[in-house]
Write a protein that holds these residues in place. Structure first.
Motif, short mmCIF file in Angstrom:
data_model
loop_
_atom_site.label_atom_id
_atom_site.label_comp_id
_atom_site.label_asym_id
_atom_site.label_seq_id
_atom_site.Cartn_x
_atom_site.Cartn_y
_atom_site.Cartn_z
N GLN A 47 -10.59 -8.99 8.42
CA GLN A 47 -10.60 -9.15 6.97
C GLN A 47 -9.54 -8.28 6.30
OE1 GLN A 47 -14.46 -8.83 5.19
NE2 GLN A 47 -15.14 -10.77 6.07
N LEU A 48 -9.33 -7.08 6.81
CA LEU A 48 -8.28 -6.23 6.27
C LEU A 48 -6.91 -6.89 6.47
CD1 LEU A 48 -7.00 -3.72 5.09
CD2 LEU A 48 -7.28 -2.61 7.31
N TRP A 49 -6.67 -7.39 7.66
CA TRP A 49 -5.40 -8.06 7.96
C TRP A 49 -5.21 -9.28 7.06
CZ3 TRP A 49 -0.88 -7.17 9.71
CH2 TRP A 49 -0.04 -8.21 10.11
N GLY A 59 3.50 -12.41 -2.84
CA GLY A 59 4.71 -11.75 -3.32
C GLY A 59 4.55 -10.30 -3.69
N SER A 60 3.41 -9.71 -3.35
CA SER A 60 3.21 -8.29 -3.67
C SER A 60 2.65 -7.55 -2.46
CB SER A 60 2.27 -8.14 -4.86
OG SER A 60 1.04 -8.78 -4.62
N PRO A 61 3.50 -7.39 -1.43
CA PRO A 61 3.03 -6.67 -0.24
C PRO A 61 2.69 -5.22 -0.59
CG PRO A 61 5.40 -6.99 -0.14
CD PRO A 61 4.90 -7.75 -1.33
N PRO A 62 1.50 -4.78 -0.21
CA PRO A 62 1.13 -3.40 -0.55
C PRO A 62 1.89 -2.39 0.31
CG PRO A 62 -0.62 -4.48 0.70
CD PRO A 62 0.44 -5.50 0.46
N PRO A 63 2.59 -1.45 -0.33
CA PRO A 63 3.29 -0.43 0.44
C PRO A 63 2.33 0.62 1.02
CG PRO A 63 3.62 -0.02 -1.88
CD PRO A 63 2.85 -1.32 -1.76
N VAL A 64 1.12 0.64 0.47
CA VAL A 64 0.13 1.64 0.89
C VAL A 64 -1.22 0.97 1.05
CG1 VAL A 64 -1.09 3.75 0.23
CG2 VAL A 64 1.32 3.49 -0.34
N ILE A 65 -1.92 1.32 2.12
CA ILE A 65 -3.31 0.91 2.32
C ILE A 65 -4.14 2.18 2.41
CG2 ILE A 65 -4.96 -0.24 3.83
CD1 ILE A 65 -2.64 -2.00 4.84
N VAL A 66 -5.13 2.31 1.52
CA VAL A 66 -6.03 3.46 1.53
C VAL A 66 -7.40 2.95 1.94
CG1 VAL A 66 -7.11 5.25 0.14
CG2 VAL A 66 -4.73 4.59 -0.31
#
Length: 71
Positions: A47-49, A59-66
């Motif tokens: 689900q995270l993937w 079009g908005s890849p997250p640069p950070v995953i917390v």
């Protein structure tokens, strides 16, 4: 924009403190996408993937995953 994850309540609890903190943070920041993960070993990573890929395709890849959790 960043991706924020927390687990659903587990072990019969009705509340997960880290999820409540994540919800509060997400409600105060428009650049946050919250993903609530199940406490299931084979399902949570998938689900995270999927959430990450969906943000990339939008079009908005997250640069950070917390990722938040409680022990």
């Amino acid at each position: 924009m960043f991706l924020l994850t927390a687990f659903e309540p587990f072990n019969g609890a009705s509340v997960n403190g880290s999820l409540e903190a994540a919800r509060l943070l997400a409600s105060e920041r428009s650049d946050t996408h919250l993903v609530v993960l199940p406490v299931v070993r084979e399902v949570a990573p998938r689900q995270l993937w999927e959430a990450y890929i969906a943000r990339c395709r939008a079009g908005s890849p997250p640069p950070v995953i917390v990722s938040m959790g409680e022990a």
